[in-house]
Design a protein around this motif. Structure first.
Motif, short mmCIF file in Angstrom:
data_model
loop_
_atom_site.label_atom_id
_atom_site.label_comp_id
_atom_site.label_asym_id
_atom_site.label_seq_id
_atom_site.Cartn_x
_atom_site.Cartn_y
_atom_site.Cartn_z
N VAL A 21 0.85 -1.19 0.00
CA VAL A 21 0.00 0.00 0.00
C VAL A 21 0.89 1.25 0.00
CG1 VAL A 21 -1.66 1.31 1.39
CG2 VAL A 21 -1.89 -1.16 1.20
N PRO A 22 0.62 2.24 -0.85
CA PRO A 22 1.45 3.44 -0.87
C PRO A 22 1.28 4.27 0.40
CG PRO A 22 -0.42 3.69 -2.35
CD PRO A 22 -0.43 2.27 -1.90
N LEU A 23 2.39 4.86 0.84
CA LEU A 23 2.41 5.73 2.02
C LEU A 23 2.52 7.17 1.53
CD1 LEU A 23 2.68 6.04 5.14
CD2 LEU A 23 5.15 5.86 4.83
N ILE A 24 1.54 7.98 1.89
CA ILE A 24 1.52 9.40 1.56
C ILE A 24 1.68 10.18 2.86
CG2 ILE A 24 0.19 11.29 0.56
CD1 ILE A 24 -1.39 9.17 -1.00
N GLU A 25 2.79 10.87 3.03
CA GLU A 25 3.03 11.62 4.27
C GLU A 25 2.29 12.96 4.22
OE1 GLU A 25 7.28 11.85 5.49
OE2 GLU A 25 7.62 10.73 3.64
N ASP A 26 1.43 13.20 5.18
CA ASP A 26 0.86 14.53 5.38
C ASP A 26 1.86 15.29 6.25
OD1 ASP A 26 -0.44 16.84 6.20
OD2 ASP A 26 -2.39 15.87 6.45
N ALA A 27 2.71 16.05 5.57
CA ALA A 27 3.78 16.80 6.26
C ALA A 27 3.45 18.28 6.34
CB ALA A 27 5.10 16.58 5.52
N ALA A 28 2.17 18.61 6.37
CA ALA A 28 1.73 20.01 6.34
C ALA A 28 2.26 20.81 7.52
CB ALA A 28 0.20 20.07 6.33
N GLN A 29 2.60 20.13 8.63
CA GLN A 29 3.08 20.81 9.83
C GLN A 29 4.55 20.50 10.12
OE1 GLN A 29 0.48 19.83 13.13
NE2 GLN A 29 -1.38 20.22 11.96
N ALA A 30 5.26 19.94 9.16
CA ALA A 30 6.55 19.32 9.50
C ALA A 30 7.67 19.66 8.53
CB ALA A 30 6.38 17.81 9.58
N HIS A 31 7.73 20.86 8.03
CA HIS A 31 8.78 21.27 7.10
C HIS A 31 10.15 21.17 7.79
CE1 HIS A 31 5.03 23.48 6.61
NE2 HIS A 31 5.26 23.57 5.31
N GLY A 32 10.96 20.19 7.40
CA GLY A 32 12.29 20.04 7.98
C GLY A 32 12.37 19.08 9.15
N ALA A 33 11.25 18.50 9.58
CA ALA A 33 11.30 17.51 10.66
C ALA A 33 12.08 16.29 10.19
CB ALA A 33 9.88 17.11 11.06
N GLU A 34 12.71 15.58 11.13
CA GLU A 34 13.63 14.51 10.77
C GLU A 34 13.33 13.22 11.52
OE1 GLU A 34 17.56 17.22 9.68
OE2 GLU A 34 17.33 16.41 11.71
N PHE A 35 13.49 12.10 10.80
CA PHE A 35 13.35 10.77 11.36
C PHE A 35 14.70 10.07 11.25
CE2 PHE A 35 12.36 6.27 11.33
CZ PHE A 35 11.40 6.16 12.33
N VAL A 36 15.17 9.48 12.35
CA VAL A 36 16.49 8.86 12.39
C VAL A 36 16.33 7.35 12.42
CG1 VAL A 36 18.69 8.72 13.61
CG2 VAL A 36 17.37 10.85 13.67
N PRO A 77 10.44 11.41 21.13
CA PRO A 77 11.06 10.10 20.87
C PRO A 77 12.49 10.28 20.37
CG PRO A 77 8.85 10.22 19.93
CD PRO A 77 9.20 11.60 20.36
N ALA A 78 13.37 9.36 20.77
CA ALA A 78 14.79 9.51 20.48
C ALA A 78 15.08 9.55 18.99
CB ALA A 78 15.57 8.38 21.14
N ASN A 79 14.27 8.89 18.18
CA ASN A 79 14.55 8.79 16.75
C ASN A 79 13.76 9.79 15.91
OD1 ASN A 79 12.05 7.60 17.15
ND2 ASN A 79 12.36 6.02 15.60
N ARG A 80 13.17 10.81 16.55
CA ARG A 80 12.38 11.77 15.80
C ARG A 80 12.69 13.18 16.28
NH1 ARG A 80 6.49 9.10 16.58
NH2 ARG A 80 7.38 7.31 17.67
N ARG A 81 12.89 14.09 15.34
CA ARG A 81 13.27 15.46 15.68
C ARG A 81 12.18 16.41 15.19
NH1 ARG A 81 18.32 19.11 14.15
NH2 ARG A 81 18.64 20.12 16.18
N SER A 82 11.44 16.96 16.12
CA SER A 82 10.33 17.84 15.79
C SER A 82 10.81 19.22 15.37
CB SER A 82 9.40 17.99 17.01
OG SER A 82 8.33 18.86 16.72
#
Length: 375
Positions: free
Chosen positions: A152-167, A281-286
């Protein structure tokens, strides 16, 4: 107007006017208001910022989701998984295409789509649209694995997350909008990267999808008067692209300022009353589009802050599954308990790069005062 507003667009304009005004004057002088060169320049710069091969400017974040679903062939009879704790724009495009939103409960700690909730419906959905809520990436590894295993395709709703990072576990970093098949961004004026009206973008590293979305956004055309498919009027205006290109140059430092302000709130509000501070969370940078507390005393605290001239807000008080617009789906209170708890308890404090340190001190002091006096 509040003495300390929830968002201060005037302050943002004052800080960026030296870059914005010459860019806008150039567009006015050249009179290329539709698909002028600034659109392509911004698309290239934003794709580089996000870490994708392509970005397609569109008319809004809602249009970004709509075009993405349409490009993937979502239509009547399909279901699309979306979280129930988000703005209605995450679900509306699903309905426009004749499909049905399958509302998924959220992680009690973050308010984002719960992987366990998604697991229960993944076999029935045509696409998954998780939201990087308040600027914090969703658990992409868990949700991504479920989507991949189900095809199934994953579509990220990143409307609030310009530059947020996942490690990732190996230390590699991916920015919001570059993990899934497609990323969808809003540039509504109050966003971390905000236009002077509605605007949005789609990011992807799939050239075929990028071409399809670009064509759909421009009436389905392949030349001025040849239309390969029925499309939409959803292009990014040149004026908005010029504004966004000017503001993109400082987005990294603006996001860091938001993180610094969030750390300031944490140090001043830790242990106060029954407040639950935003998860980290340690692996996510808001990127802290919003700084959202939770408390069982939300309404009382909200009234206290507004009486003190502080523009606190609530994002979002009515879950999507209980919205009148979706009453036909038959949901009842209690169906999605974690979502409903967030709706009752969430409270947003002012946070934006121009917020003075002394205003943060005032907001934090008023929050503490409420709990001291409320007993």
């Amino acid at each position: 107007m509040s003495r300390i507003p929830l968002v201060d667009l005037a302050a943002s304009y004052d800080r960026h006017r030296h870059a914005i005004e010459p860019a806008v004057r150039t567009v006015l002088a050249e009179t290329r208001f539709i698909l002028g060169r600034e659109v392509g320049e911004f698309e290239a710069a934003f794709a580089e910022f996000c870490g994708t091969r392509h970005a397609v400017g569109v008319s809004s974040g809602t249009a970004a989701i709509h075009l993405s679903l349409a490009a993937l062939g979502v239509g009547p009879g399909d279901e699309v998984a979306v979280p129930a704790h988000t703005f209605v724009a995450t679900a509306e495009p699903v309905t426009w295409l004749g499909a049905r939103p399958r509302f998924v409960d959220v992680d009690p700690a973050t308010g984002s789509m719960d992987p366990d909730g998604l697991k229960a419906v993944i076999d029935r959905v045509r696409a998954v649209v998780p939201v990087h809520l308040y600027g914090l990436p969703v658990d992409l590894d868990a949700i991504g694995a479920l989507a991949r295993d189900a095809g199934v395709p994953l579509i990220e709703d990143a409307a609030q997350a310009h530059g947020a990072e996942f490690v990732h576990d190996d230390g590699s970093v991916v920015r919001a909008g570059a993990y899934g098949r497609i990323g969808c961004f809003s540039f509504y004026p109050g966003k971390n990267l905000g236009a002077f009206g509605d605007a949005g973008a789609v990011t992807t590293s799939d050239p075929t999808l990028a071409d399809t979305i670009r064509r759909l956004s421009d009436h389905g055309r392949v030349s001025k008067y040849e239309h390969l498919t029925v499309g939409y009027a959803a292009r990014l205006d040149t004026l908005q692209a010029a504004v966004l290109g000017a503001k993109l140059r400082t987005l990294r430092e603006d996001n860091q300022r938001r993180r610094d302000l969030a750390a300031g709130y944490r140090s001043r509000l830790s242990g106060v009353g029954d407040l639950v501070l935003p998860a980290e969370p340690a692996n996510r940078r808001s990127v802290y589009h919003l700084f959202v507390l939770r408390t069982r005393h939300r309404d009382g605290l909200l009234a206290h802050l507004r009486d003190a001239g502080i523009g606190a807000g609530v994002h979002y008080p009515i879950p999507l599954h209980l919205q009148p617009a979706y009453a036909s789906l038959g949901h009842r209170p209690g169906d999605l308990p974690a979502t409903e708890a967030w709706a009752r308890e969430c409270l947003s404090l002012p946070i934006y790069p121009e917020l003075p340190d002394e205003h943060l001190e005032t907001v934090a002091a008023e929050v503490r005062r409420y709990f001291e006096t409320a007993g």
